[in-house]
Design a protein around this motif. Structure first.
Motif, mmCIF file in Angstrom:
data_model
loop_
_atom_site.group_PDB
_atom_site.id
_atom_site.type_symbol
_atom_site.label_atom_id
_atom_site.label_comp_id
_atom_site.label_asym_id
_atom_site.label_seq_id
_atom_site.Cartn_x
_atom_site.Cartn_y
_atom_site.Cartn_z
ATOM 1 N N SER A 54 3.383 10.745 0.616
ATOM 2 C CA SER A 54 3.289 9.298 0.804
ATOM 3 C C SER A 54 3.946 8.506 -0.323
ATOM 4 C CB SER A 54 1.813 8.882 0.917
ATOM 5 O OG SER A 54 1.078 9.357 -0.190
ATOM 6 N N ASN A 55 4.774 9.164 -1.126
ATOM 7 C CA ASN A 55 5.424 8.463 -2.241
ATOM 8 C C ASN A 55 6.908 8.818 -2.315
ATOM 9 O OD1 ASN A 55 3.088 7.106 -3.960
ATOM 10 N ND2 ASN A 55 2.346 9.090 -3.255
ATOM 11 N N THR A 56 7.536 8.856 -1.154
ATOM 12 C CA THR A 56 8.950 9.232 -1.102
ATOM 13 C C THR A 56 9.844 8.220 -1.826
ATOM 14 O OG1 THR A 56 9.111 8.154 1.075
ATOM 15 C CG2 THR A 56 8.722 10.539 1.037
ATOM 16 N N LYS A 57 9.449 6.946 -1.822
ATOM 17 C CA LYS A 57 10.260 5.938 -2.500
ATOM 18 C C LYS A 57 10.315 6.191 -4.001
ATOM 19 C CE LYS A 57 9.990 2.027 0.695
ATOM 20 N NZ LYS A 57 9.585 0.610 0.860
ATOM 21 N N VAL A 58 9.174 6.585 -4.579
ATOM 22 C CA VAL A 58 9.153 6.904 -6.004
ATOM 23 C C VAL A 58 10.142 8.027 -6.294
ATOM 24 C CG1 VAL A 58 7.768 7.919 -7.851
ATOM 25 C CG2 VAL A 58 6.793 6.126 -6.425
ATOM 26 N N LEU A 59 10.112 9.071 -5.487
ATOM 27 C CA LEU A 59 10.992 10.216 -5.693
ATOM 28 C C LEU A 59 12.462 9.831 -5.527
ATOM 29 C CD1 LEU A 59 8.930 12.955 -3.822
ATOM 30 C CD2 LEU A 59 9.034 12.518 -6.278
ATOM 31 N N LEU B 192 0.814 -1.214 0.000
ATOM 32 C CA LEU B 192 0.000 0.000 0.000
ATOM 33 C C LEU B 192 0.852 1.270 0.000
ATOM 34 C CD1 LEU B 192 -2.990 -0.565 2.474
ATOM 35 C CD2 LEU B 192 -3.056 -0.455 -0.010
ATOM 36 N N GLY B 193 2.160 1.099 0.214
ATOM 37 C CA GLY B 193 3.048 2.251 0.220
ATOM 38 C C GLY B 193 3.442 2.730 1.598
ATOM 39 N N TYR B 194 3.138 1.932 2.632
ATOM 40 C CA TYR B 194 3.495 2.298 4.010
ATOM 41 C C TYR B 194 4.750 1.543 4.438
ATOM 42 C CZ TYR B 194 -1.123 4.383 4.085
ATOM 43 O OH TYR B 194 -2.220 5.154 3.793
ATOM 44 N N GLU B 195 5.507 2.158 5.324
ATOM 45 C CA GLU B 195 6.755 1.538 5.774
ATOM 46 C C GLU B 195 6.487 0.265 6.567
ATOM 47 O OE1 GLU B 195 9.818 2.370 5.040
ATOM 48 O OE2 GLU B 195 9.190 4.074 3.825
ATOM 49 N N ASN B 196 5.430 0.295 7.374
ATOM 50 C CA ASN B 196 5.120 -0.850 8.230
ATOM 51 C C ASN B 196 3.682 -0.726 8.739
ATOM 52 O OD1 ASN B 196 5.246 1.114 10.361
ATOM 53 N ND2 ASN B 196 7.477 0.805 10.415
ATOM 54 N N TYR B 197 3.270 -1.687 9.551
ATOM 55 C CA TYR B 197 1.896 -1.686 10.059
ATOM 56 C C TYR B 197 1.633 -0.493 10.967
ATOM 57 C CZ TYR B 197 -2.328 -3.056 12.538
ATOM 58 O OH TYR B 197 -3.592 -3.057 13.080
ATOM 59 N N ALA B 198 2.616 -0.089 11.750
ATOM 60 C CA ALA B 198 2.436 1.047 12.662
ATOM 61 C C ALA B 198 2.096 2.321 11.886
ATOM 62 C CB ALA B 198 3.697 1.253 13.490
ATOM 63 N N HIS B 199 2.721 2.463 10.729
ATOM 64 C CA HIS B 199 2.464 3.639 9.879
ATOM 65 C C HIS B 199 1.023 3.619 9.365
ATOM 66 C CE1 HIS B 199 3.799 6.139 6.119
ATOM 67 N NE2 HIS B 199 3.056 6.830 6.963
ATOM 68 N N LEU B 200 0.583 2.459 8.882
ATOM 69 C CA LEU B 200 -0.785 2.340 8.389
ATOM 70 C C LEU B 200 -1.800 2.518 9.527
ATOM 71 C CD1 LEU B 200 -2.159 -0.174 5.838
ATOM 72 C CD2 LEU B 200 -3.288 0.025 8.042
ATOM 73 N N LYS B 201 -1.515 1.912 10.669
ATOM 74 C CA LYS B 201 -2.421 1.998 11.816
ATOM 75 C C LYS B 201 -2.580 3.449 12.272
ATOM 76 C CE LYS B 201 -2.983 0.355 16.575
ATOM 77 N NZ LYS B 201 -2.387 -0.461 17.659
ATOM 78 N N GLN B 202 -1.524 4.217 12.159
ATOM 79 C CA GLN B 202 -1.571 5.630 12.535
ATOM 80 C C GLN B 202 -2.600 6.387 11.689
ATOM 81 O OE1 GLN B 202 2.117 7.767 11.970
ATOM 82 N NE2 GLN B 202 1.584 9.295 13.502
ATOM 83 N N GLU B 203 -2.654 6.068 10.404
ATOM 84 C CA GLU B 203 -3.640 6.714 9.525
ATOM 85 C C GLU B 203 -5.055 6.289 9.908
ATOM 86 O OE1 GLU B 203 -3.733 7.981 5.794
ATOM 87 O OE2 GLU B 203 -1.625 7.782 5.265
ATOM 88 N N CYS B 204 -5.227 5.020 10.224
ATOM 89 C CA CYS B 204 -6.539 4.543 10.657
ATOM 90 C C CYS B 204 -6.960 5.235 11.946
ATOM 91 C CB CYS B 204 -6.511 3.026 10.861
ATOM 92 S SG CYS B 204 -6.340 2.072 9.354
#
Length: 271
Positions: A198-203, A61-73
């Motif tokens: 949310s797309n730092t890896k692309v850059l 989904l483009g998140y570093e880990n579950y903690a990052h995704l959970k933070q958005e939730c």
């Protein structure tokens, strides 16, 4: 926050129902508030998968880990304002006087589109179109509406016998950026600049590629952290809520301009 919803919708709209990631996305779409309070092991149990699978899903989904995704939730669960008013229209006017709201918003859109004549630099656009025409590897990067505009442009270019890339999924965009080189062209569409968050890896991969970078935005002061060869400005920062309309109009103008410059026998075919 909206980017999470967008990414989940992509999974649900494109993945097979037999795909493990589809099942995780489906559960999350129906249980945002619950996920905000869950540990990774608990979510894995609810989805009948391993914690490692949840971690891979988060990265997809483009998140570093579950903690990052959970933070958005968690941000969504704790925010009483569940919907962002992105069209700059007073909510009470829409509730009580939708006709007046229509007039109010229409005037904003017309004003923004009319102002394109002051912002679009056709010398820059022609150089960008030349890059698109001459390069064998052209990729668009964007999310949400900006990605829809990129697909629109991609389709127009394909009708004009020019193949380009515009992947929806975050992981595919990352893989695409990683595959580019100094002979490639990367076109980043971001009306307000949210793509960068949310797309730092692309850059990072675009920077390593040393490819030509084009930025199309309604945010003149934006800094994407990498060198940009050409910037197409759609308006000023005060008009960012109508930027989706100026972006789509600009894409259609660029398609027609490309047609007039590069399509064979254009004088016989143009109408």
């Amino acid at each position: 926050m909206k980017s999470l919803f967008y990414r989940l919708i992509i999974f649900l709209d494109t993945a097979s129902e037999a795909d493990t990631n589809y099942n995780i996305a489906w559960y999350m779409a129906h249980n945002f508030s619950k996920v905000a309070k869950m540990g990774i092991s608990q979510l894995a149990k609810e989805c009948y998968v391993s914690p490692a699978t949840i971690s891979r899903f988060c990265r997809a989904l483009g998140y570093e880990n579950y903690a990052h995704l959970k933070q958005e939730c968690s941000s969504f669960a704790s925010d009483s304002k569940k919907f962002n008013n992105l069209i700059n229209v007073p909510l009470n006017v829409m509730k009580d006087k939708p006709q007046a709201c229509t007039e109010y918003y229409s005037k904003q859109v017309c004003h923004a589109v009319a102002n394109l004549t002051h912002y679009l630099d056709w010398n820059v656009i022609d150089k960008v179109l030349e890059l698109i025409h001459d390069s064998d590897s052209v990729a668009f990067f964007g999310t949400q509406f900006s990605h829809s505009a990129a697909l629109h442009f991609q389709t127009d270019l394909l009708m004009l016998e020019k193949f380009t890339m515009a992947y929806m999924e975050t992981q595919r965009q990352i893989e695409c950026a990683r595959s580019l080189d100094r002979n490639s062209v990367a076109i980043i569409m971001t009306v307000n600049g949210f793509y960068l968050k949310s797309n730092t890896k692309v850059l990072q991969y675009l920077k390593k590629a040393h490819c030509k970078v084009v930025l199309i935005t309604n945010n003149p002061g934006i800094d994407i952290g990498i060198d940009v060869d050409y910037t197409i400005i759609l308006g000023d920062s005060k008009q960012r809520k109508t930027g989706k309309h100026t972006l789509l109009t600009t894409v259609e103008l660029m398609s027609l301009r490309y047609y007039s410059l590069y399509y064979p026998d254009v004088q016989e075919n143009i109408v």
